[in-house]
Design a protein around this motif. Structure first.
Motif, short mmCIF file in Angstrom:
data_model
loop_
_atom_site.label_atom_id
_atom_site.label_comp_id
_atom_site.label_asym_id
_atom_site.label_seq_id
_atom_site.Cartn_x
_atom_site.Cartn_y
_atom_site.Cartn_z
N UNK A 92 0.74 -1.25 0.04
CA UNK A 92 -0.15 -0.09 0.15
C UNK A 92 0.86 1.01 0.18
N UNK A 93 1.91 0.99 0.58
CA UNK A 93 2.83 2.24 0.69
C UNK A 93 3.62 2.70 -0.77
N UNK A 94 3.87 1.72 -1.40
CA UNK A 94 4.50 1.83 -2.53
C UNK A 94 4.00 2.74 -3.42
N UNK A 95 2.60 3.31 -3.47
CA UNK A 95 2.05 4.03 -4.15
C UNK A 95 2.64 5.54 -3.89
N UNK A 96 3.14 5.65 -2.88
CA UNK A 96 3.55 6.97 -2.27
C UNK A 96 5.04 7.22 -2.67
N UNK A 97 5.54 5.85 -3.29
CA UNK A 97 7.11 5.91 -3.69
C UNK A 97 7.27 5.60 -5.09
N UNK A 98 6.39 5.97 -5.90
CA UNK A 98 6.21 5.81 -7.39
C UNK A 98 7.38 6.68 -7.96
N UNK A 99 7.70 6.30 -9.09
CA UNK A 99 8.59 7.28 -10.16
C UNK A 99 7.75 7.53 -11.16
#
Length: 231
Positions: A92-99
């Protein structure tokens, strides 16, 4: 074209959500010895979240909430219950670390030298702040549909964004890789630019890749858009 500002859809137009989320799912799956078509899992996840947010009026949730709740269903659907609570949080937190797409930051800086540039998005404000800082992106403003409490493609979302920018809708160029967004914007009087993002949904390709013929501008990349708008 006589425009006074540019508004950018952000979720798939600016950000490569598929690669970032797919990589995280595959990494965690490998740690559990699980083999899946992670591209399919990722797209199912995105599709479910989008179905939950598009057109919402005054919802009691935002996209971050949906990224958490929809993940539970997707993991169940694909037999991935082995993911721990901590691992689910990482997805879920990966969305805040997108390129961002590689061609975007430099092109945005060029366009911003001439026009105000705004992120106009269904993503939460906090997410856009995080990914913008991570990718070195500077906006003149971020307008999240959660601020308006009406989500694209609801007409009031576009009209409120134009009102907050103190511009007539026809003064704004809406940029996206999605026809549903651009069609709605055009219906509210905004000018529209379709930027192709053929890898948005990974190797399977986007579900709606052909720009509507009524778009004012159609380009293959952001460098071409910047050239068109600043030449």
């Amino acid at each position: 074209m006589n425009i006074k500002a540019i508004a950018f859809d952000t979720g798939g137009t600016v950000l490569d959500w598929h690669s970032g989320v797919c990589h995280m799912l595959a990494e965690i799956g490998a740690a559990h010895g699980l083999d899946r078509d992670w591209h399919v899992v990722t797209n199912d996840y995105r599709r479910l979240a989008m179905q939950g947010i598009v057109g919402q009026v005054k919802p009691a949730f935002n996209m971050d909430d949906l990224h958490r709740s929809c993940l539970e269903q997707v993991l169940t659907d694909h037999g991935l219950q082995a993911f721990t609570g901590e691992e689910r949080g990482r997805v879920a937190d990966a969305w805040h670390r997108l390129s961002a797409w590689p061609d975007f930051p430099a092109a945005l800086a060029r366009m911003r030298s001439r026009y105000p540039v705004v992120s106009f998005t269904m993503l939460p404000l906090a997410l856009v702040v995080d990914v913008s800082r991570r990718n070195g992106i500077t906006w003149d403003a971020v307008i999240s549909c959660e601020m308006i409490a009406m989500y694209k493609p609801h007409p009031q979302a576009y009209m409120q964004a134009a009102s907050w920018m103190n511009l007539d809708p026809s003064d704004i160029l809406m940029v996206a890789c999605h026809n549903f967004d651009l069609n709605a914007a055009r219906g509210c009087g905004l000018r529209t630019a379709f930027v192709r993002r053929p890898q948005e949904w990974g190797p399977l390709g986007p579900p709606d890749p052909t720009p509507h013929p009524d778009c004012d501008i159609v380009v293959d990349d952001f460098a071409a858009l910047a050239q068109r708008l600043t030449e």
